[in-house]
Motif scaffolding. Structure first.
Motif, PDB file in Angstrom:
ATOM      1  N   SER A 130     -34.275  15.955  32.812  1.00 45.64           N
ATOM      2  CA  SER A 130     -35.266  14.981  32.185  1.00 45.64           C
ATOM      3  C   SER A 130     -34.646  13.487  32.267  1.00 45.64           C
ATOM      4  O   SER A 130     -35.276  12.535  32.038  1.00 45.64           O
ATOM      5  N   LEU A 131     -33.357  13.283  32.805  1.00 45.18           N
ATOM      6  CA  LEU A 131     -32.696  12.076  32.960  1.00 45.18           C
ATOM      7  C   LEU A 131     -33.694  11.045  33.587  1.00 45.18           C
ATOM      8  O   LEU A 131     -34.127  11.409  34.732  1.00 45.18           O
ATOM      9  N   ALA A 132     -34.022  10.057  32.928  1.00 48.04           N
ATOM     10  CA  ALA A 132     -34.850   8.919  33.533  1.00 48.04           C
ATOM     11  C   ALA A 132     -36.231   9.664  34.158  1.00 48.04           C
ATOM     12  O   ALA A 132     -36.768   9.069  35.044  1.00 48.04           O
ATOM     13  N   ILE A 163     -31.252   1.621  38.047  1.00 49.26           N
ATOM     14  CA  ILE A 163     -30.786   2.406  36.999  1.00 49.26           C
ATOM     15  C   ILE A 163     -29.349   2.773  37.021  1.00 49.26           C
ATOM     16  O   ILE A 163     -29.033   3.044  38.145  1.00 49.26           O
ATOM     17  N   ASP A 164     -28.692   2.742  35.947  1.00 51.33           N
ATOM     18  CA  ASP A 164     -27.206   3.074  36.035  1.00 51.33           C
ATOM     19  C   ASP A 164     -27.228   4.505  35.091  1.00 51.33           C
ATOM     20  O   ASP A 164     -27.545   4.678  33.771  1.00 51.33           O
ATOM     21  N   THR A 165     -26.974   5.678  35.906  1.00 48.84           N
ATOM     22  CA  THR A 165     -27.077   6.781  35.037  1.00 48.84           C
ATOM     23  C   THR A 165     -26.225   6.923  33.866  1.00 48.84           C
ATOM     24  O   THR A 165     -26.891   7.474  32.843  1.00 48.84           O
ATOM     25  N   GLY A 166     -25.249   6.547  33.799  1.00 49.36           N
ATOM     26  CA  GLY A 166     -24.388   6.545  32.651  1.00 49.36           C
ATOM     27  C   GLY A 166     -24.980   5.706  31.332  1.00 49.36           C
ATOM     28  O   GLY A 166     -25.149   6.314  30.085  1.00 49.36           O
ATOM     29  N   VAL A 167     -25.506   4.580  31.716  1.00 50.31           N
ATOM     30  CA  VAL A 167     -26.223   3.710  30.674  1.00 50.31           C
ATOM     31  C   VAL A 167     -27.516   4.559  30.160  1.00 50.31           C
ATOM     32  O   VAL A 167     -27.981   4.503  29.156  1.00 50.31           O
ATOM     33  N   GLN A 168     -28.104   5.102  31.304  1.00 54.25           N
ATOM     34  CA  GLN A 168     -29.702   5.700  30.959  1.00 54.25           C
ATOM     35  C   GLN A 168     -29.299   6.937  30.041  1.00 54.25           C
ATOM     36  O   GLN A 168     -30.025   7.174  29.174  1.00 54.25           O
ATOM     37  N   PHE A 169     -28.037   7.644  30.202  1.00 57.97           N
ATOM     38  CA  PHE A 169     -27.827   8.674  29.614  1.00 57.97           C
ATOM     39  C   PHE A 169     -27.564   8.331  28.100  1.00 57.97           C
ATOM     40  O   PHE A 169     -28.034   9.034  27.148  1.00 57.97           O
ATOM     41  N   ALA A 170     -26.670   7.286  28.130  1.00 64.10           N
ATOM     42  CA  ALA A 170     -26.445   6.868  26.515  1.00 64.10           C
ATOM     43  C   ALA A 170     -27.762   6.409  25.883  1.00 64.10           C
ATOM     44  O   ALA A 170     -27.938   6.778  24.871  1.00 64.10           O
ATOM     45  N   ALA A 189     -31.542   0.751  32.409  1.00 63.12           N
ATOM     46  CA  ALA A 189     -31.918   1.962  31.667  1.00 63.12           C
ATOM     47  C   ALA A 189     -33.422   1.671  30.929  1.00 63.12           C
ATOM     48  O   ALA A 189     -33.657   0.634  30.598  1.00 63.12           O
ATOM     49  N   VAL A 190     -34.252   2.569  31.043  1.00 63.22           N
ATOM     50  CA  VAL A 190     -35.393   2.615  30.406  1.00 63.22           C
ATOM     51  C   VAL A 190     -35.716   4.045  29.883  1.00 63.22           C
ATOM     52  O   VAL A 190     -35.800   4.618  30.914  1.00 63.22           O
ATOM     53  N   ALA A 191     -36.009   4.155  28.882  1.00 63.69           N
ATOM     54  CA  ALA A 191     -36.216   5.637  28.342  1.00 63.69           C
ATOM     55  C   ALA A 191     -37.452   5.721  27.063  1.00 63.69           C
ATOM     56  O   ALA A 191     -37.643   4.736  26.577  1.00 63.69           O
ATOM     57  N   SER A 192     -38.012   6.838  27.359  1.00 61.62           N
ATOM     58  CA  SER A 192     -39.244   7.338  26.573  1.00 61.62           C
ATOM     59  C   SER A 192     -38.656   8.418  25.767  1.00 61.62           C
ATOM     60  O   SER A 192     -38.461   9.378  26.380  1.00 61.62           O
ATOM     61  N   TRP A 193     -39.073   8.484  24.539  1.00 65.46           N
ATOM     62  CA  TRP A 193     -38.867   9.783  23.873  1.00 65.46           C
ATOM     63  C   TRP A 193     -40.251  10.238  23.005  1.00 65.46           C
ATOM     64  O   TRP A 193     -40.747   9.548  22.683  1.00 65.46           O
ATOM     65  N   PRO A 194     -40.697  11.355  23.177  1.00 69.31           N
ATOM     66  CA  PRO A 194     -39.957  12.737  23.714  1.00 69.31           C
ATOM     67  C   PRO A 194     -39.712  12.586  25.170  1.00 69.31           C
ATOM     68  O   PRO A 194     -40.814  11.800  25.889  1.00 69.31           O
TER      69      PRO A 194
END
Lengths: 101, 559
Positions: free
Chosen positions: B164-166, B202-209, B240-245
Motif C-alpha cells: 500500500s506504500l504510496a 518520492i522518498d520511500t523512507g519519508v513516505q513510510f514515516a 511524500a504524499v499520503a491519504s488514509w485509509p
C-alpha cells in the motif's frame, strides 16, 4: 558422355548433401541461439522477480521493525547529528605546521 | 531430357508389340522422372528457404516488451512487471467440455461451470480465456488434472513491491497492464513504451514515516480520514504524499471507494485557520497592514445573523503575531477588512487556490468557491471557511511563505539537471520572512507548541475547521490541520497534515493543537535526518517542556 553424366550426377548429389548439411547446421545453430535467448529471457525474468522480492523485503515497514526489535535502533535524534563545524576546519598546511612545531 | 533420350536409345524396338512396350517404358520413366523432379524441387526449397514458423526467439522478445518500472528518488523499486501464466483453452481440441469444466472447478471454486461449458461448446470460438493470472500453485494443480485442450499463456502482471506504500500516488493498471489510476494513468504512454524506469520524487523512507504517522492518528484519534504532504520548497519535489485509509494497488479491486479516494490531491476541504497566515500576508503585501499594528479582538463580530467569534478568546488588544499565534478569527477578519474583496480574491488566485492545481495527476481537485464573493464570504475565507481546497494546493501555496515569496509548482517526477524549476513570485521577500517569523512564534508560544521539536525550528499554523453540514457548520465535527515548514531560518520543506474528524484523547481537547500539531512534530523528527536537513542546535528552551518534548517516535508511542 556417360562418364560426364555420372560425374554430373555425383557432383549434384555431393552439392545437395552439402547444402542439406549446411542447412541442417544452420537450423541447429538457430535452435541453439533461440534456446540461449530463451534462457537469457528466463534469467532476466528471474532477476526481475528477485529485484521485486528484494524491494518487498527491504521496505521500510519491515526493516524499521527489524532494526528496532533486533538492534534496538530508532530514528536519529538531532543531538546525534553534527554539521561540518564539529570537525577541525583549519587548512591542511597549517595543521602540518602545528604538528611540526 | 538427356536422361530420357539415353533411356529411349537403350531400348530395342522390334515390331508393334515392342513398340507398345517401349511407349510404356518411356511413360513410366517420364512419371518417375517427374516425381523425382518434384521431390528434388521440394527438398531444395525446404533446404534453402526453411519453414516459415515463428522462431522461439521472436516469441521471447514479444513477452519481454514490458511496462517500465517505477522507482523512488533513490532508485528503490516501487512498481515492476513480471511474467506470469494465464489459463486458456482451445475449444476445438476439447472432446468433453463438461469434464474439463468440472475438473477446473476443483482448482477454481468460484468458476462458473455452466458458462464455461457453453463457451467451450461454442463452435465459433477458437480461443477461450479461463482464468487470467493464475498462481504457480494453481498452475500445477491444473497440470495435475491432465485435461485436454488447455494451455498456459504468458501474461504480464504489474507488481507493487511496497504494497500500500504510496498506493494512492502510484495508482494501478487494469488486467491488460494499462494505467487506470494515479501516476500509472498520468504517464501511461511513457510507461507503456517500456523505456527507462519512471523516477518519482518520492522518498520511500519519508513516505513510510508519513503513512505510519497517519496510521497512528487513525488509532489514537479515530479519524475518518487523513492526508499528509512533504514538499521540497526549492524544487517542488513531493517527497511524500499520503491519504488514509490506504489500499493495496496489488488488490485494487478489493478496496472500497473511501479507501481509493486520494484525499491529498483529489479531495477538497475547508481547512480553517491555516489560511490566516495567507490573509496576513495579503494585507502586509498590499501595504494596508504594518507588522506592529494592534487590534482589539475582545468582542465578537456580527455579520447579519452570523457571529464570528474565537474558540479561545483573547481578552485584550492583540498584535498581528498574537492573532496568528493564538489563532484569532476576529483579529483575522479585522485584518482582512483592511483589504478590498478584489485584492483578497486576486491574492488567493495568485497562490493557485482558486483554480485546479497545475499538476500532472488525474483528477486533481478544483477548489469549491463560495457562490458569491461578498463581505461575509470574504470574512470567513480569511480564516479558512467557505473555500474548500485540496491539501496539495494549500501546501504549494505555503512554499511561497517558506521560499522568500516565490511559490513552486509541485511535481511528482524527479527533475533532470537541465529541467527548469517553475518558480513564481507571489509575495515580496520581506513579507514572506515576517510571516515565517510569526509562524515560528506560533510554534514557540502559540497554538502550535506541541509541534515543536528541538533542532528543527518548526514554523507552523494550526487549523481547526468546523465541517459544513445540512444545518450549517458543526462545532463538534472538525477538520484539523497543521501547515508547517522547517527549519524556519532556512526553510527546506513544507509539511501539511490534515485529519478528518479526529476525536479527543482522554484529558485532551480535539483541536489541531492536540492532534495534527504533535503529529507533525513527530513526523519532522523522523524525516529530517532522511532528508539530510542539518539540525539547528539552538539552546533548549524551557517552552520545550510545554511542547510534546518528543525525542523519538517510540517515546511518544510509549506515553
Amino acid at each position: 558422355m556417360k562418364r560426364l553424366i555420372v560425374i554430373s550426377l555425383f557432383v549434384i548429389a555431393l552439392l545437395s548433401v552439402s547444402v542439406y548439411r549446411a542447412k541442417e547446421g544452420a537450423q541447429e545453430s538457430e535452435a541453439k541461439i533461440a534456446q540461449l535467448e530463451k534462457e537469457i529471457a528466463a534469467e532476466k525474468e528471474d532477476l526481475r522477480v528477485l529485484k521485486a522480492e528484494e524491494a518487498h523485503l527491504s521496505r521500510p515497514e519491515r526493516i524499521g521493525q527489524l532494526a528496532s526489535e533486533k538492534l534496538g535502533m530508532g530514528p536519529v535524534r538531532p543531538e546525534q547529528m553534527s554539521g561540518e563545524v564539529a570537525f577541525d576546519t583549519k587548512p591542511v598546511d597549517e595543521v602540518a605546521k602545528e604538528a611540526a612545531q | 531430357m538427356k536422361l530420357s533420350n539415353s533411356l529411349i536409345h537403350s531400348l530395342h524396338f522390334d515390331g508393334a508389340g515392342d513398340r507398345w512396350a517401349s511407349i510404356r517404358a518411356v511413360s513410366v520413366a517420364g512419371v518417375v522422372a517427374l516425381m523425382f523432379a518434384v521431390v528434388t524441387w521440394r527438398a531444395t526449397t525446404i533446404a534453402l528457404g526453411g519453414t516459415h514458423e515463428t522462431s522461439v526467439a521472436s516469441k521471447t522478445v514479444q513477452i519481454a516488451a514490458k511496462r517500465a518500472d517505477i522507482v523512488d528518488r533513490n532508485d528503490e523499486l516501487l512498481a515492476t512487471s513480471l511474467t506470469i501464466d494465464s489459463l486458456a483453452a482451445a475449444p476445438q481440441e476439447i472432446w468433453d467440455a463438461r469434464e474439463v469444466a468440472d475438473g477446473l472447478a476443483t482448482v477454481f471454486p468460484d468458476l462458473n461451470v455452466e458458462r464455461l461449458v457453453a463457451r467451450l461448446q461454442d463452435p465459433d470460438r477458437k480461443f477461450v480465456w479461463i482464468r487470467r493470472k493464475v498462481s504457480p500453485r494453481q498452475r500445477q494443480a491444473v497440470y495435475d488434472l491432465g485435461l485436454e485442450g488447455l494451455r498456459f499463456e504468458k501474461e504480464v502482471q504489474r507488481i507493487y513491491t511496497g504494497g500500500s506504500l504510496a498506493g494512492h500516488l502510484i495508482g494501478y493498471t487494469n488486467v491488460d497492464s494499462k494505467g487506470i489510476s494515479g501516476l500509472e494513468l498520468a504517464h501511461q504512454e511513457r510507461l507503456a513504451a517500456g523505456a527507462a524506469p519512471l523516477k518519482l520524487t518520492i522518498d520511500t523512507g519519508v513516505q513510510f514515516a508519513l503513512e505510519d504517522e497517519l496510521n497512528f492518528a487513525a488509532e489514537a484519534f479515530n479519524i475518518k480520514g487523513g492526508s499528509g504532504i512533504v514538499l521540497d520548497v526549492k524544487t517542488g519535489a513531493v517527497r511524500a504524499v499520503a491519504s488514509w485509509p490506504t489500499f493495496d494497488p496489488n488488490r485494487a479491486g478489493d478496496a472500497v471507494d473511501d479507501q481509493r479516494l486520494n484525499r491529498a490531491i483529489n479531495g477538497v476541504f475547508e481547512l480553517g485557520s491555516v489560511f490566516k497566515p495567507l490573509t496576513v500576508a495579503a494585507a502586509l503585501d498590499a501595504g494596508v497592514l504594518r507588522p506592529t499594528e494592534k487590534f482589539n479582538v475582545a468582542r465578537n463580530l456580527q455579520f447579519g445573523s452570523i457571529t464570528i467569534k474565537d474558540r479561545h478568546p483573547i481578552s485584550s488588544v492583540a498584535t498581528v503575531t498574537d492573532i496568528l499565534a493564538h489563532s484569532s478569527n476576529v483579529g483575522t477578519v479585522k485584518i482582512s477588512q483592511l483589504l478590498d474583496l478584489r485584492q483578497q480574491k486576486e491574492f488567493l488566485d495568485s497562490l493557485g487556490l482558486l483554480s485546479r492545481p497545475q499538476i500532472v495527476f488525474p483528477g486533481a481537485a478544483a477548489p469549491i468557491l463560495p457562490p458569491e464573493w461578498n463581505e461575509l464570504s470574504g470574512a470567513t475565507i480569511s480564516y479558512g471557511h467557505g473555500l474548500a481546497v485540496s491539501p496539495l494546493a494549500l501546501a504549494a501555496a505555503f512554499t511561497a511563505i517558506a521560499n522568500d515569496g516565490e511559490m513552486v509548482r509541485p511535481r511528482f517526477i524527479e527533475p533532470e539537471p537541465e529541467d527548469e524549476i517553475d518558480l513564481t513570485r507571489v509575495i515580496s521577500a520581506p513579507t514572506a520572512r515576517v510571516i515565517a517569523e510569526m509562524m515560528r512564534t506560533t510554534v514557540v508560544e502559540g497554538t502550535g507548541t506541541r509541534a515543536d521539536v528541538y533542532g528543527y525550528e518548526i514554523a507552523g499554523k494550526t487549523g481547526t475547521a468546523e465541517k459544513p453540514g445540512p444545518d450549517g457548520y458543526d462545532y463538534d465535527r472538525n477538520i484539523c490541520s497543521f501547515v508547517s515548514f522547517f527549519p524556519a531560518s532556512r526553510p527546506e520543506y513544507v509539511v501539511l497534515i490534515v485529519l478528518d474528524e479526529p476525536e479527543a484523547r482522554e484529558g485532551e481537547g480535539k483541536t489541531a493543537a492536540m492532534n495534527a500539531a504533535p503529529l507533525t512534530g513527530r513526523l519532522i523528527a523522523r524525516i529530517a535526518p532522511m532528508l539530510g536537513v542539518d539540525p539547528v542546535l539552538e539552546k533548549r528552551r524551557s517552552t520545550s517542556q510545554k511542547a510534546s518534548g518528543v525525542r523519538t517516535v517510540s517515546d511518544e508511542r510509549a506515553l
